[in-house]
Design a protein around this motif. Structure first.
Motif, PDB file in Angstrom:
ATOM      1  N   LEU A   8      49.008  -8.537 -31.873  1.00 24.67           N
ATOM      2  CA  LEU A   8      49.003  -9.953 -31.516  1.00 24.67           C
ATOM      3  C   LEU A   8      50.153 -10.673 -32.219  1.00 24.67           C
ATOM      4  CD1 LEU A   8      47.760 -12.351 -30.055  1.00 24.67           C
ATOM      5  CD2 LEU A   8      46.117 -12.567 -31.938  1.00 24.67           C
ATOM      6  N   LEU A  11      53.234 -10.078 -30.235  1.00 21.78           N
ATOM      7  CA  LEU A  11      53.228 -10.891 -29.020  1.00 21.78           C
ATOM      8  C   LEU A  11      53.559 -12.345 -29.341  1.00 21.78           C
ATOM      9  CD1 LEU A  11      52.841 -11.237 -26.012  1.00 21.78           C
ATOM     10  CD2 LEU A  11      50.381 -11.469 -26.424  1.00 21.78           C
ATOM     11  N   ARG A  12      52.976 -12.877 -30.382  1.00 20.51           N
ATOM     12  CA  ARG A  12      53.274 -14.262 -30.775  1.00 20.51           C
ATOM     13  C   ARG A  12      54.770 -14.446 -31.040  1.00 20.51           C
ATOM     14  NH1 ARG A  12      48.171 -14.157 -34.574  1.00 20.51           N
ATOM     15  NH2 ARG A  12      46.711 -15.399 -33.338  1.00 20.51           N
ATOM     16  N   PHE A  36      46.927 -16.889 -20.141  1.00 18.95           N
ATOM     17  CA  PHE A  36      48.301 -17.284 -20.422  1.00 18.95           C
ATOM     18  C   PHE A  36      48.631 -18.651 -19.821  1.00 18.95           C
ATOM     19  CE2 PHE A  36      49.213 -12.682 -21.237  1.00 18.95           C
ATOM     20  CZ  PHE A  36      49.753 -12.843 -22.499  1.00 18.95           C
ATOM     21  N   THR A  49      58.895 -12.409 -21.261  1.00 15.41           N
ATOM     22  CA  THR A  49      58.147 -11.752 -22.335  1.00 15.41           C
ATOM     23  C   THR A  49      58.144 -10.245 -22.129  1.00 15.41           C
ATOM     24  OG1 THR A  49      56.763 -13.700 -22.685  1.00 15.41           O
ATOM     25  CG2 THR A  49      55.862 -11.579 -23.424  1.00 15.41           C
ATOM     26  N   THR A  71      45.610 -12.349 -20.111  1.00 15.63           N
ATOM     27  CA  THR A  71      45.352 -12.801 -21.478  1.00 15.63           C
ATOM     28  C   THR A  71      46.194 -11.976 -22.456  1.00 15.63           C
ATOM     29  OG1 THR A  71      43.559 -11.236 -21.877  1.00 15.63           O
ATOM     30  CG2 THR A  71      42.945 -13.381 -20.904  1.00 15.63           C
ATOM     31  N   PRO A  72      46.412 -12.486 -23.643  1.00 11.26           N
ATOM     32  CA  PRO A  72      47.109 -11.684 -24.648  1.00 11.26           C
ATOM     33  C   PRO A  72      46.437 -10.327 -24.892  1.00 11.26           C
ATOM     34  CG  PRO A  72      47.108 -13.962 -25.332  1.00 11.26           C
ATOM     35  CD  PRO A  72      46.216 -13.874 -24.104  1.00 11.26           C
TER      36      PRO A  72
END
Length: 87
Positions: A8, A11-12, A36, A49, A71-72
């Protein structure tokens, strides 16, 4: 021995560097299961991304991965599945 996992925090970092962050969204909060779109990331931002994830983690993501991972958590799982195939 398994390779590094996509997290995570990864990803951030990529979301912030690629598409930026909507000032009304706290990416540091509990966002794993937040859509998202609710985080302010639409399809173009997710494609950017995906390009950055592929570059940074040496994986190939199918276009549908980026459109179906809403979603993440879903995107992280998809990236880690690809990393597992490369190991």
């Amino acid at each position: 021995m398994p390779g590094p996992l996509f997290t995570l925090d990864d990803l951030r970092r990529i979301l912030r560097s690629g598409a930026g962050a909507d000032e009304g969204v706290d990416l540091d909060g509990d966002i794993l299961d937040v859509d998202f779109a609710d985080l302010g990331y639409e399809s173009l931002a997710l494609l950017e991304t995906g390009v950055l994830v592929e570059k940074d983690f040496d994986v190939t993501l199918a276009d549908e991965t980026l459109t179906t991972a809403r979603t993440p958590r879903a995107l992280i799982d998809a990236v880690n599945a690809q990393l597992g195939k490369a190991a």
